[in-house]
Motif scaffolding. Structure first.
Motif, PDB file in Angstrom:
ATOM      1  N   GLY A  69       0.806  -1.219   0.000  1.00 46.38           N
ATOM      2  CA  GLY A  69       0.000   0.000   0.000  1.00 46.38           C
ATOM      3  C   GLY A  69       0.835   1.264   0.000  1.00 46.38           C
ATOM      4  N   GLU A  70       0.166   2.383  -0.288  1.00 45.38           N
ATOM      5  CA  GLU A  70       0.847   3.668  -0.410  1.00 45.38           C
ATOM      6  C   GLU A  70       0.843   4.475   0.873  1.00 45.38           C
ATOM      7  N   GLU A  71      -0.222   4.356   1.684  1.00 46.05           N
ATOM      8  CA  GLU A  71      -0.365   5.202   2.860  1.00 46.05           C
ATOM      9  C   GLU A  71      -0.725   4.362   4.077  1.00 46.05           C
ATOM     10  N   PRO A  72      -0.459   4.857   5.294  1.00 45.62           N
ATOM     11  CA  PRO A  72      -0.735   4.092   6.514  1.00 45.62           C
ATOM     12  C   PRO A  72      -2.224   3.868   6.742  1.00 45.62           C
ATOM     13  N   ASP A  73      -2.526   2.863   7.549  1.00 47.53           N
ATOM     14  CA  ASP A  73      -3.916   2.607   7.926  1.00 47.53           C
ATOM     15  C   ASP A  73      -4.457   3.700   8.839  1.00 47.53           C
ATOM     16  N   ASN A  74      -3.597   4.259   9.697  1.00 53.67           N
ATOM     17  CA  ASN A  74      -4.039   5.239  10.674  1.00 53.67           C
ATOM     18  C   ASN A  74      -2.817   6.030  11.143  1.00 53.67           C
ATOM     19  N   ASP A  75      -3.042   7.002  12.013  1.00 52.80           N
ATOM     20  CA  ASP A  75      -1.968   7.842  12.521  1.00 52.80           C
ATOM     21  C   ASP A  75      -1.591   7.391  13.935  1.00 52.80           C
ATOM     22  N   PRO A  76      -0.475   6.702  14.110  1.00 53.06           N
ATOM     23  CA  PRO A  76      -0.095   6.214  15.445  1.00 53.06           C
ATOM     24  C   PRO A  76       0.169   7.328  16.446  1.00 53.06           C
ATOM     25  N   SER A  77       0.456   8.531  15.965  1.00 49.96           N
ATOM     26  CA  SER A  77       0.704   9.624  16.907  1.00 49.96           C
ATOM     27  C   SER A  77      -0.590  10.232  17.427  1.00 49.96           C
ATOM     28  N   PHE A  78      -1.750   9.852  16.841  1.00 52.28           N
ATOM     29  CA  PHE A  78      -3.020  10.282  17.425  1.00 52.28           C
ATOM     30  C   PHE A  78      -3.639   9.185  18.270  1.00 52.28           C
ATOM     31  N   TYR A  79      -3.745   7.973  17.717  1.00 55.61           N
ATOM     32  CA  TYR A  79      -4.346   6.926  18.538  1.00 55.61           C
ATOM     33  C   TYR A  79      -3.443   6.545  19.708  1.00 55.61           C
ATOM     34  N   GLY A  80      -2.215   7.048  19.691  1.00 54.70           N
ATOM     35  CA  GLY A  80      -1.305   6.807  20.810  1.00 54.70           C
ATOM     36  C   GLY A  80      -1.570   7.681  22.016  1.00 54.70           C
ATOM     37  N   ILE A  81      -2.436   8.716  21.895  1.00 55.89           N
ATOM     38  CA  ILE A  81      -2.648   9.620  23.028  1.00 55.89           C
ATOM     39  C   ILE A  81      -4.112   9.934  23.300  1.00 55.89           C
ATOM     40  N   ASP A  82      -5.031   9.668  22.352  1.00 53.97           N
ATOM     41  CA  ASP A  82      -6.385  10.204  22.466  1.00 53.97           C
ATOM     42  C   ASP A  82      -7.171   9.665  23.647  1.00 53.97           C
ATOM     43  N   ALA A  83      -7.024   8.387  23.968  1.00 52.55           N
ATOM     44  CA  ALA A  83      -7.801   7.811  25.074  1.00 52.55           C
ATOM     45  C   ALA A  83      -7.443   8.462  26.399  1.00 52.55           C
ATOM     46  N   ALA A  84      -6.158   8.720  26.608  1.00 51.63           N
ATOM     47  CA  ALA A  84      -5.714   9.307  27.866  1.00 51.63           C
ATOM     48  C   ALA A  84      -6.283  10.705  28.062  1.00 51.63           C
ATOM     49  N   TYR A  85      -6.284  11.524  27.026  1.00 53.02           N
ATOM     50  CA  TYR A  85      -6.777  12.891  27.144  1.00 53.02           C
ATOM     51  C   TYR A  85      -8.292  12.925  27.334  1.00 53.02           C
ATOM     52  N   THR A  86      -9.009  12.041  26.648  1.00 52.03           N
ATOM     53  CA  THR A  86     -10.461  11.992  26.801  1.00 52.03           C
ATOM     54  C   THR A  86     -10.846  11.623  28.230  1.00 52.03           C
ATOM     55  N   ALA A  87     -10.195  10.601  28.759  1.00 48.44           N
ATOM     56  CA  ALA A  87     -10.471  10.193  30.138  1.00 48.44           C
ATOM     57  C   ALA A  87     -10.112  11.299  31.115  1.00 48.44           C
ATOM     58  N   ALA A  88      -8.991  11.952  30.886  1.00 52.04           N
ATOM     59  CA  ALA A  88      -8.492  12.959  31.826  1.00 52.04           C
ATOM     60  C   ALA A  88      -9.428  14.151  31.929  1.00 52.04           C
ATOM     61  N   ILE A  89      -9.893  14.701  30.802  1.00 54.17           N
ATOM     62  CA  ILE A  89     -10.721  15.906  30.855  1.00 54.17           C
ATOM     63  C   ILE A  89     -12.069  15.606  31.505  1.00 54.17           C
ATOM     64  N   ASN A  90     -12.639  14.445  31.215  1.00 49.65           N
ATOM     65  CA  ASN A  90     -13.920  14.094  31.818  1.00 49.65           C
ATOM     66  C   ASN A  90     -13.797  13.881  33.319  1.00 49.65           C
ATOM     67  N   ALA A  91     -12.773  13.164  33.739  1.00 48.82           N
ATOM     68  CA  ALA A  91     -12.583  12.910  35.166  1.00 48.82           C
ATOM     69  C   ALA A  91     -12.273  14.200  35.917  1.00 48.82           C
ATOM     70  N   TYR A  92     -11.422  15.038  35.345  1.00 52.07           N
ATOM     71  CA  TYR A  92     -10.983  16.257  36.023  1.00 52.07           C
ATOM     72  C   TYR A  92     -12.123  17.260  36.181  1.00 52.07           C
ATOM     73  N   LEU A  93     -12.848  17.542  35.086  1.00 55.47           N
ATOM     74  CA  LEU A  93     -13.928  18.523  35.168  1.00 55.47           C
ATOM     75  C   LEU A  93     -15.036  18.060  36.115  1.00 55.47           C
ATOM     76  N   ARG A  94     -15.367  16.788  36.056  1.00 52.76           N
ATOM     77  CA  ARG A  94     -16.499  16.290  36.830  1.00 52.76           C
ATOM     78  C   ARG A  94     -16.127  16.026  38.289  1.00 52.76           C
ATOM     79  N   ASP A  95     -14.921  15.563  38.540  1.00 53.47           N
ATOM     80  CA  ASP A  95     -14.522  15.205  39.897  1.00 53.47           C
ATOM     81  C   ASP A  95     -13.832  16.363  40.623  1.00 53.47           C
ATOM     82  N   ASP A  96     -12.743  16.881  40.046  1.00 52.17           N
ATOM     83  CA  ASP A  96     -11.979  17.936  40.714  1.00 52.17           C
ATOM     84  C   ASP A  96     -12.695  19.279  40.706  1.00 52.17           C
ATOM     85  N   LEU A  97     -13.290  19.636  39.555  1.00 57.19           N
ATOM     86  CA  LEU A  97     -13.938  20.943  39.439  1.00 57.19           C
ATOM     87  C   LEU A  97     -15.441  20.888  39.698  1.00 57.19           C
ATOM     88  N   LYS A  98     -15.960  19.712  40.038  1.00 56.72           N
ATOM     89  CA  LYS A  98     -17.346  19.535  40.515  1.00 56.72           C
ATOM     90  C   LYS A  98     -18.393  19.980  39.503  1.00 56.72           C
TER      91      LYS A  98
END
Length: 501
Positions: free
Chosen positions: A360-389
């Motif tokens: 093939g010519e191009e990658p299946d996906n971008d490893p530099s995005f799927y390598g970080i997205d889950a962590a940031y999604t979890a972090a913002i939801n937990a922080y806003l709802r738990d720490d900032l109430k």
């Protein structure tokens, strides 16, 4: 049971309903009161830049209204203000890009009082938990900070019958953020404070369109500085369309830096900065001349350019020749490490991934995005709802669909519906008309979403004052702060920029 339920639904739908009942429902919907904005206020302490700071966090919605006071949309924002009521203290408004991205990345990765910890640099974030820890690199020692989510991102949304698409465009988006900033300054009594605006990726486009909205009219909101992180201002110069030679010129230094990082350069220089300098000189000189000659390029000149292009990109001369000296980024991501069975990232080419197969010519996906997205999604939801109430029943949109995006600038005319999307002239004008304005530009060597040479090109045109533009470079990619050393460097560089006003 599912079949029975479907039959029941069909039967209900088939029951006759009077036009009067329909009208009643429409009237009820139209008259439904808009609830008050969701808001949470909490107080905290932390150590930032070596200083102990007590601050108030305010997170929630701000309504944008029509001339009659009717709410049209809710902008979501989180403000961090140092306690003590110092009106002379700077305030910085930050957002991310996309368009369609919430401010989660800068908020939880770079400048907020808390940040998410990735398990490894330039690798997959895996599965939770993802620790959220104190962030001593936050800028709260030198500035109050407001993280903004535009309509369609984060918790921001249109209200009632207002179409969110009315906010989805370069100019419309900038107008809405300018309106929010004016409201925030009113409500917080901060009109006399030094002011900074800044964003990442499309957020840099937004920043420059925004300063046109803030300073381009008589009731100015004057800005002290613009913080551009991973800059994209001139979209025409980077458009991958047949016949446009500029993307190949502007991408080449990023290819050379990436090849250097992955040890694909023969006899490499000692530093990536030296590698980039070699590639810049070739790109703007012999390479640009060769591309502009097109089919008139001579055999000997082509051979010379082909050899140097292969050396700088780490690709074979045969591959470069087959691409007619024009290697697209997608092909580069797949080809550079094909011999190792790996692809490289787009946002950060230090990241590598494994595709379904090596063809093939191009990658299946971008490893530099799927390598970080889950962590940031979890972090913002937990922080806003738990720490900032925050009590919010909506889903936080880290990156959502805000299309179709209107790329036409409000004061720009196109031919046949086509426009030359370049907001850089707004910045040149702002520099000429505001002698106190300064610009911070932060670029990652390994970023293909917004290549560093593209940023340099856009701000080196006629009408710019180079003495008020400061460039800083980082040993990572688009989100350079995912690399701990570059988070510290970025924080120190921006802190110095704000202090130097």
């Amino acid at each position: 049971m599912r079949f029975s339920t479907c039959l029941a639904a069909i039967a209900l739908a088939a029951l006759p309903v009077s036009a009067h009942a329909h009208d009643d429902r429409k009237d009820d919907a139209a008259e439904a009161p808009v609830p008050p904005p969701v808001m949470s206020v909490t107080r905290h302490k932390g150590v930032f830049g070596g200083q102990s700071i007590a601050y108030t966090a305010t997170t929630g919605e701000t309504y944008l209204k029509d001339k009659d006071g009717k709410p049209l949309a809710a902008i979501f924002a989180t403000s961090y203000v140092k306690d003590g009521g110092d009106k002379g203290r700077p305030v910085t408004f930050l957002y991310n890009g996309g368009p369609g991205s919430g401010s989660v990345w800068l908020h939880m990765g770079a400048f907020g009082p808390k940040r998410v910890v990735l398990p490894r640099d330039a690798g997959d974030d895996g599965a939770p938990p993802y620790p959220v820890v104190d962030n001593p690199e936050s800028l709260l020692d030198v500035t109050d900070i407001v993280f903004i989510d535009p309509v369609g991102t984060g918790f921001a949304h249109a209200i009632g019958k207002k179409d969110p698409k009315d906010y989805w465009g370069v100019s419309a988006d900038a107008k809405s953020i300018a309106e929010f900033i004016r409201i925030w300054l009113n409500e917080n009594g901060r009109w006399s404070s030094p002011k900074y605006i800044g964003g990442e990726s499309y957020g840099t486009t937004r920043s420059v369109a925004l300063i046109n909205e803030l300073e381009g009219q008589y009731n100015d909101v004057s800005i002290n500085g613009i913080i551009l992180i991973s800059t994209i201002l001139d979209f025409a110069a980077t458009a991958e369309t047949q016949g446009n030679e500029m993307p190949y010129i502007l991408n080449l230094p990023s290819m050379a830096a990436t090849a250097w990082y992955h040890r694909k350069i023969a006899n490499p220089p000692a530093t990536v900065a030296e590698m980039a300098a070699q590639a810049r000189a070739f790109a703007i000189g012999p390479y640009a001349a060769a591309l502009l000659k097109g089919n008139a390029l001579g055999v000997q000149e082509r051979a010379s350019v082909r050899a140097e292009l292969a050396r700088l990109t780490g690709l074979s001369e045969r591959f470069v020749d087959n691409a007619d000296l024009r290697v697209s980024p997608g092909r580069f991501y797949k080809e550079l490490l094909r011999d190792r069975g790996l692809t490289i990232g787009r946002l950060d080419t230090r990241y590598t991934g494994v595709d379904y197969d090596r063809a093939g010519e191009e990658p299946d996906n971008d490893p530099s995005f799927y390598g970080i997205d889950a962590a940031y999604t979890a972090a913002i939801n937990a922080y806003l709802r738990d720490d900032l109430k925050l009590k919010m029943d909506r889903q936080y949109v880290t990156i959502g669909s805000v299309g179709p995006w209107d790329w036409k600038l409000a004061d720009q005319n196109g031919r046949g519906g086509q426009v030359y999307v370049n907001v850089a002239p707004y910045l040149g004008k702002a520099l000429r008309e505001n002698s106190g304005l300064k610009v911070f530009v932060g670029q990652g060597w390994y970023d293909f979403a917004t290549p560093f040479f593209g940023a340099e090109y856009a701000m080196s045109r006629t009408g710019f004052d180079p003495s008020r533009i400061r460039y800083h470079y980082y040993d990572a990619g688009h989100m350079m702060y995912v690399r701990p050393d570059d988070l510290r460097k970025l924080s120190a560089d921006v802190r110095a920029f704000i202090r130097a006003r």
